[in-house]
Write a protein that holds these residues in place. Sequence first.
Motif, PDB file in Angstrom:
ATOM      1  N   LEU A  43       0.809  -1.219   0.000  1.00 55.33           N
ATOM      2  CA  LEU A  43       0.000   0.000   0.000  1.00 55.33           C
ATOM      3  C   LEU A  43       0.844   1.272   0.000  1.00 55.33           C
ATOM      4  N   PRO A  44       1.865   1.406   0.862  1.00 51.29           N
ATOM      5  CA  PRO A  44       2.695   2.617   0.788  1.00 51.29           C
ATOM      6  C   PRO A  44       3.416   2.789  -0.544  1.00 51.29           C
ATOM      7  N   VAL A  45       3.886   1.692  -1.123  1.00 52.54           N
ATOM      8  CA  VAL A  45       4.571   1.792  -2.416  1.00 52.54           C
ATOM      9  C   VAL A  45       3.591   2.215  -3.504  1.00 52.54           C
ATOM     10  N   TRP A  46       2.392   1.658  -3.469  1.00 52.51           N
ATOM     11  CA  TRP A  46       1.350   2.035  -4.424  1.00 52.51           C
ATOM     12  C   TRP A  46       1.042   3.532  -4.304  1.00 52.51           C
ATOM     13  N   LEU A  47       0.862   4.004  -3.083  1.00 58.02           N
ATOM     14  CA  LEU A  47       0.572   5.422  -2.869  1.00 58.02           C
ATOM     15  C   LEU A  47       1.752   6.298  -3.301  1.00 58.02           C
ATOM     16  N   PHE A  48       2.985   5.850  -3.055  1.00 59.54           N
ATOM     17  CA  PHE A  48       4.166   6.601  -3.481  1.00 59.54           C
ATOM     18  C   PHE A  48       4.228   6.730  -4.997  1.00 59.54           C
ATOM     19  N   VAL A  49       3.982   5.633  -5.691  1.00 63.35           N
ATOM     20  CA  VAL A  49       4.025   5.674  -7.154  1.00 63.35           C
ATOM     21  C   VAL A  49       2.940   6.601  -7.699  1.00 63.35           C
ATOM     22  N   GLU A  50       1.749   6.538  -7.132  1.00 64.01           N
ATOM     23  CA  GLU A  50       0.672   7.447  -7.546  1.00 64.01           C
ATOM     24  C   GLU A  50       1.056   8.898  -7.258  1.00 64.01           C
ATOM     25  N   TRP A  51       1.625   9.147  -6.084  1.00 61.03           N
ATOM     26  CA  TRP A  51       1.985  10.503  -5.680  1.00 61.03           C
ATOM     27  C   TRP A  51       3.049  11.092  -6.598  1.00 61.03           C
ATOM     28  N   ALA A  85       8.311   2.991 -11.264  1.00 63.74           N
ATOM     29  CA  ALA A  85       7.176   2.178 -10.813  1.00 63.74           C
ATOM     30  C   ALA A  85       7.479   0.691 -10.950  1.00 63.74           C
ATOM     31  N   ALA A  86       8.100   0.290 -12.050  1.00 65.58           N
ATOM     32  CA  ALA A  86       8.437  -1.124 -12.247  1.00 65.58           C
ATOM     33  C   ALA A  86       9.443  -1.596 -11.210  1.00 65.58           C
ATOM     34  N   ALA A  87      10.416  -0.762 -10.886  1.00 62.51           N
ATOM     35  CA  ALA A  87      11.398  -1.131  -9.868  1.00 62.51           C
ATOM     36  C   ALA A  87      10.732  -1.271  -8.502  1.00 62.51           C
TER      37      ALA A  87
END
Length: 99
Positions: A43-51, A85-87
């Motif tokens: 979840l944090p990584v998903w939010l970071f990529v979106e941000w 994002a892929a990384a």
Amino acid sequence: MTLREAVSWIGLAAVLLCGLLYLYFPAVPHSVLGWAVLAALGLPVWLFVEWIGNGVLGSRFFANRSSGFRILIGLPVVFVLVAIAAACVRWVQAAIFAA
């Protein structure tokens, strides 16, 4: 907490976990630790990529330029964002597989 609120929270958690499973698909958790890693890192990584994507592509720098310039500069920027994002996704998948 009422039963309705509890069911709402459980439903929200289920929707978020389904979204995370979709995003990190080949890495399906098979243990409690794997599910914890999916929730704690995914979840944090998903939010970071979106941000980072919204911050870079929604900046005033791109909005105030001509369409040709936006394409010329925006395309490499999008490729860099996709690589980031892929990384990030690969990193979370590796953590889920290791759990």
